[in-house]
Design a protein around this motif. Structure first.
Motif, mmCIF file in Angstrom:
data_model
loop_
_atom_site.group_PDB
_atom_site.id
_atom_site.type_symbol
_atom_site.label_atom_id
_atom_site.label_comp_id
_atom_site.label_asym_id
_atom_site.label_seq_id
_atom_site.Cartn_x
_atom_site.Cartn_y
_atom_site.Cartn_z
ATOM 1 N N VAL A 68 0.819 -1.216 0.000
ATOM 2 C CA VAL A 68 0.000 0.000 0.000
ATOM 3 C C VAL A 68 0.853 1.266 0.000
ATOM 4 C CG1 VAL A 68 -1.682 1.343 1.305
ATOM 5 C CG2 VAL A 68 -1.954 -1.125 1.125
ATOM 6 N N ALA A 69 1.895 1.313 0.826
ATOM 7 C CA ALA A 69 2.710 2.526 0.946
ATOM 8 C C ALA A 69 4.161 2.149 1.178
ATOM 9 C CB ALA A 69 2.209 3.412 2.083
ATOM 10 N N LEU A 70 5.075 2.972 0.643
ATOM 11 C CA LEU A 70 6.508 2.724 0.797
ATOM 12 C C LEU A 70 7.247 4.050 0.643
ATOM 13 C CD1 LEU A 70 8.529 0.340 1.156
ATOM 14 C CD2 LEU A 70 8.773 0.314 -1.321
ATOM 15 N N LYS A 71 8.054 4.399 1.653
ATOM 16 C CA LYS A 71 8.819 5.640 1.627
ATOM 17 C C LYS A 71 10.250 5.386 2.088
ATOM 18 C CE LYS A 71 5.407 8.297 0.388
ATOM 19 N NZ LYS A 71 5.401 8.896 -0.958
ATOM 20 N N HIS A 72 11.210 5.938 1.331
ATOM 21 C CA HIS A 72 12.625 5.896 1.724
ATOM 22 C C HIS A 72 12.979 7.259 2.325
ATOM 23 C CE1 HIS A 72 17.065 4.921 0.486
ATOM 24 N NE2 HIS A 72 16.919 5.212 1.763
ATOM 25 N N LEU A 73 13.367 7.260 3.594
ATOM 26 C CA LEU A 73 13.605 8.508 4.316
ATOM 27 C C LEU A 73 15.005 8.537 4.901
ATOM 28 C CD1 LEU A 73 10.300 8.477 6.408
ATOM 29 C CD2 LEU A 73 10.621 9.464 4.142
ATOM 30 N N GLN A 74 15.529 9.736 5.052
ATOM 31 C CA GLN A 74 16.759 9.978 5.810
ATOM 32 C C GLN A 74 16.379 10.726 7.078
ATOM 33 O OE1 GLN A 74 19.701 11.974 3.343
ATOM 34 N NE2 GLN A 74 20.919 10.130 3.358
ATOM 35 N N LYS A 92 3.249 9.825 4.811
ATOM 36 C CA LYS A 92 3.844 11.065 4.331
ATOM 37 C C LYS A 92 4.820 11.611 5.367
ATOM 38 C CE LYS A 92 1.439 11.183 0.558
ATOM 39 N NZ LYS A 92 2.057 11.034 -0.774
ATOM 40 N N LEU A 93 5.917 12.177 4.895
ATOM 41 C CA LEU A 93 6.922 12.764 5.775
ATOM 42 C C LEU A 93 6.481 14.144 6.232
ATOM 43 C CD1 LEU A 93 9.800 12.289 6.927
ATOM 44 C CD2 LEU A 93 10.668 13.489 4.929
ATOM 45 N N ILE A 94 6.639 14.429 7.522
ATOM 46 C CA ILE A 94 6.305 15.737 8.085
ATOM 47 C C ILE A 94 7.601 16.482 8.362
ATOM 48 C CG2 ILE A 94 5.182 16.983 9.976
ATOM 49 C CD1 ILE A 94 3.528 14.482 10.486
ATOM 50 N N GLY A 95 7.755 17.654 7.779
ATOM 51 C CA GLY A 95 8.959 18.425 8.065
ATOM 52 C C GLY A 95 9.183 19.526 7.065
ATOM 53 N N SER A 96 10.148 20.364 7.360
ATOM 54 C CA SER A 96 10.469 21.479 6.478
ATOM 55 C C SER A 96 11.373 20.990 5.355
ATOM 56 C CB SER A 96 11.162 22.597 7.255
ATOM 57 O OG SER A 96 12.351 22.108 7.861
ATOM 58 N N TYR A 97 11.343 21.722 4.256
ATOM 59 C CA TYR A 97 12.102 21.352 3.068
ATOM 60 C C TYR A 97 13.230 22.353 2.867
ATOM 61 C CZ TYR A 97 13.079 20.344 -1.854
ATOM 62 O OH TYR A 97 13.690 20.035 -3.048
ATOM 63 N N ALA A 112 7.181 1.103 5.494
ATOM 64 C CA ALA A 112 6.266 0.380 4.612
ATOM 65 C C ALA A 112 4.917 0.203 5.284
ATOM 66 C CB ALA A 112 6.855 -0.989 4.243
ATOM 67 N N GLY A 113 3.853 0.269 4.507
ATOM 68 C CA GLY A 113 2.496 0.059 5.009
ATOM 69 C C GLY A 113 1.786 -0.996 4.182
ATOM 70 N N SER A 114 0.963 -1.801 4.834
ATOM 71 C CA SER A 114 0.286 -2.904 4.145
ATOM 72 C C SER A 114 -1.222 -2.782 4.283
ATOM 73 C CB SER A 114 0.746 -4.245 4.717
ATOM 74 O OG SER A 114 0.179 -4.466 5.994
ATOM 75 N N SER A 115 -1.927 -3.519 3.429
ATOM 76 C CA SER A 115 -3.380 -3.547 3.493
ATOM 77 C C SER A 115 -3.858 -4.288 4.736
ATOM 78 C CB SER A 115 -3.953 -4.220 2.237
ATOM 79 O OG SER A 115 -3.393 -5.511 2.063
ATOM 80 N N GLY A 116 -2.977 -5.060 5.372
ATOM 81 C CA GLY A 116 -3.322 -5.729 6.616
ATOM 82 C C GLY A 116 -3.188 -4.843 7.831
ATOM 83 N N GLY A 117 -2.749 -3.587 7.655
ATOM 84 C CA GLY A 117 -2.636 -2.653 8.771
ATOM 85 C C GLY A 117 -1.279 -2.636 9.433
ATOM 86 N N PHE A 118 -0.265 -3.287 8.847
ATOM 87 C CA PHE A 118 1.064 -3.310 9.442
ATOM 88 C C PHE A 118 1.880 -2.109 8.981
ATOM 89 C CE2 PHE A 118 0.082 -7.851 9.906
ATOM 90 C CZ PHE A 118 0.478 -8.047 11.225
ATOM 91 N N ILE A 119 2.619 -1.519 9.912
ATOM 92 C CA ILE A 119 3.608 -0.484 9.612
ATOM 93 C C ILE A 119 4.971 -1.076 9.959
ATOM 94 C CG2 ILE A 119 4.377 1.868 10.044
ATOM 95 C CD1 ILE A 119 1.542 2.332 11.264
ATOM 96 N N SER A 120 5.873 -1.117 8.982
ATOM 97 C CA SER A 120 7.188 -1.731 9.171
ATOM 98 C C SER A 120 8.273 -0.699 8.924
ATOM 99 C CB SER A 120 7.372 -2.914 8.220
ATOM 100 O OG SER A 120 6.356 -3.871 8.388
ATOM 101 N N ILE A 121 9.293 -0.704 9.791
ATOM 102 C CA ILE A 121 10.436 0.192 9.643
ATOM 103 C C ILE A 121 11.670 -0.664 9.414
ATOM 104 C CG2 ILE A 121 11.878 1.943 10.725
ATOM 105 C CD1 ILE A 121 8.402 1.507 12.034
ATOM 106 N N LEU A 122 12.343 -0.468 8.276
ATOM 107 C CA LEU A 122 13.509 -1.258 7.913
ATOM 108 C C LEU A 122 14.723 -0.356 7.788
ATOM 109 C CD1 LEU A 122 10.842 -2.376 6.130
ATOM 110 C CD2 LEU A 122 12.487 -4.139 5.548
ATOM 111 N N ARG A 123 15.864 -0.843 8.249
ATOM 112 C CA ARG A 123 17.128 -0.126 8.092
ATOM 113 C C ARG A 123 17.682 -0.364 6.692
ATOM 114 N NH1 ARG A 123 20.388 1.259 12.515
ATOM 115 N NH2 ARG A 123 19.080 2.224 14.095
#
Length: 502
Positions: free
Chosen positions: A106-112, A203-208, A129-140
């Motif tokens: 469902v969702a995937l973001k690469h962040l620093q 979505k990432l929250i922050g200044s640009y 990462a976000g899934s349709s099953g409701g899981f939020i996963s954080i990977l290094r």
């Protein structure tokens, strides 16, 4: 007597000249010409980019050595770097990562982000990462040759899983040279968070920081669809481990009984726009106060803030794309939403375009003459950063188009991208940092790459047994030249696995 003209024959009866080449009008064809068979047309075959242009990386290098950065291609002058990137897009290299199934469809973001460790703040690359099953996963995430975690974190990360990359393209046995993966992934222990319903956006929250082309933020906004119409908004803390999810209660006239399909944050990180089944609302991220700036009986499936921060572009279930001005009109003490009767221009039935006088109602600060119409429900829309007047949109019937918002009254797209396959899925396409290439998965499980400028389909490959429904480009080293960002590749999410494409 008429003067003779070289290569022409004068017909007295018809009182005009005819070219001598070919049969002369009025004359019978000879038996030899009758017996001559016309050559059968060769079957039309779909040729790939390299066969069409007869270009290879070696030929391009030789040409650059002789001609510099501007090289001749098909009797035209072209940019060397552009042509090299096209050859890479034609033959991408893809890795699949183990132990990543059912976490990123469902969702995937690469962040620093700057993470607090025992030695202080350390900048880390992570995938959310976000899934349709409701899981939020954080990977290094770490580049090849770099450590995924510091020695001080070894004990804290015990029990984690290394996601081993496996090369899936090019196929083995086709004289393919297997390359080492550019990125390595690690799933730390306790890196899963469970929401009450399907994740709808991250979505990432922050200044640009425009000077470094980098988002400075340590929080992410996460929305869920909601069960029985109760969508939720969460904050994800990225600065510390273990990561904490905090519910964000909404105030004002934003209904808690709505389905939240999508969201976006403005460039300052102060407000978020959420798309619901009742319209689109603006939410203050500090106070939670919110109010609708667009009311519609058609669900808002896709939306985004314009770079100016004053306009939100909304894509509706009925195929309309509406630009809503958030600025209050002078002389109105109490903000009220203006009612508009919008007339649909056309609709497509069984491949034929027929005009229908369908009218739907919208409430908001919009210009009805600037509404764009797609053939079916919107799945994704994005503006180009380099030219913010250009809007790219896709709909559920497989249509992908690029519009110039200064010419929307004509209702004609400036570019169309053929070959995309979709019938019912909410598929998010991706645009590379140089804004030269467009990448998207399809319902047929193929992943395709187009040239944004020409609309040419450069490649289509099937390396997943499920739809690659989300695409995001790697965020690492954005402060460098955009060429480095392209070299970092793109991430694709599906139910099968997470993929990296170079």
């Amino acid at each position: 007597m008429r003067p003779e003209l070289p290569g022409f024959y004068y017909d007295e009866e018809k009182n005009r000249y005819f070219p001598i080449k070919g049969p002369i009008p009025g004359l019978k064809s000879s038996s030899s010409s009758r017996n001559k068979r016309k050559p059968e047309p060769e079957p039309v075959q779909e040729r790939n980019y390299q066969k069409r242009t007869k270009l290879t990386a070696v030929k391009l290098l030789y040409s650059r050595e002789l001609n510099g950065n501007v090289i001749p291609v098909n009797k035209k002058k072209s940019n060397f770097e552009e042509e090299i990137q096209k050859t890479q897009a034609f033959n991408p290299v893809v890795w699949s990562y183990g132990s990543t199934e059912n976490i990123s469809d469902v969702a995937l973001k690469h962040l620093q982000v700057d993470i607090q460790t025992s030695v202080g703040l350390t900048r880390k690359n992570i995938l959310v990462a976000g899934s349709s099953g409701g899981f939020i996963s954080i990977l290094r995430v770490a580049e090849a040759g770099q450590a995924l975690y510091d020695e001080s974190e070894t004990q804290a990360l015990n029990g984690g899983i290394e996601c081993v990359p496996v090369s899936v393209l090019p196929r083995k046995g086709n004289n393919a040279v297997e390359r080492e993966a550019h990125w390595h992934l690690w799933r730390p222990a306790r890196s899963h968070l469970q929401a009450l319903s399907s994740i709808s956006s991250i979505k990432l929250i922050g200044s640009y920081d425009a000077s470094e082309d980098f988002h400075r933020a340590n929080r992410a906004l996460i929305t869920t669809l909601g069960s029985t119409g109760r969508g939720s908004v969460f904050f994800l803390n990225l600065a510390e481990e273990p990561h904490i999810v905090t519910p964000r209660s909404l105030h004002g006239n934003v209904s808690s009984e709505c389905t939240i399909w999508t969201a976006d944050c403005n460039i300052n990180g102060s407000h978020a726009a959420i798309g619901t089944n009742l319209g689109a609302a603006l939410v203050d991220l500090e106070t939670g106060a919110g109010s609708y700036f667009l009311r519609s009986k058609s669900d808002v499936f896709a939306l985004q803030f314009h770079q100016s921060g004053n306009i939100v572009q909304c894509g509706l279930r009925n195929g309309a794309i509406v630009s809503v001005d958030l600025r209050e009109r002078p002389g109105r003490p109490v903000p009220r939403l203006t009612r508009h009767q919008i007339r649909c221009q056309s609709s497509s039935i069984t491949g034929q375009t027929t005009t229908k006088k369908e009218i739907f109602e919208l409430k908001g600060n919009i210009n009805p003459s600037h509404v764009i119409y797609m053939p079916s429900s919107l799945t994704c829309l994005k503006t180009l950063k380099t030219y913010d007047q250009y809007l790219m949109a896709s709909s559920m019937d497989g249509t992908m188009k690029l519009y110039d918002q200064r010419m929307v009254k004509r209702g004609v797209a400036v570019q169309t991208y053929e070959g995309h396959v979709n019938s019912h899925s909410r598929i998010e396409f991706g645009i590379d940092p140089s804004e030269r290439f467009l990448m998207s998965g399809g319902d047929d499980c193929y992943t395709r790459i187009w040239s944004i400028k020409s609309g040419q389909l450069l490649s289509q490959n099937k390396f997943s047994n499920s739809v690659t429904s989300v695409v995001c480009w790697s965020a690492a080293e954005r402060k460098r030249d955009w060429k480095d960002s392209i070299a970092n590749g793109a991430w694709l999410g599906s139910r099968d696995a997470i993929f990296n494409v170079l």
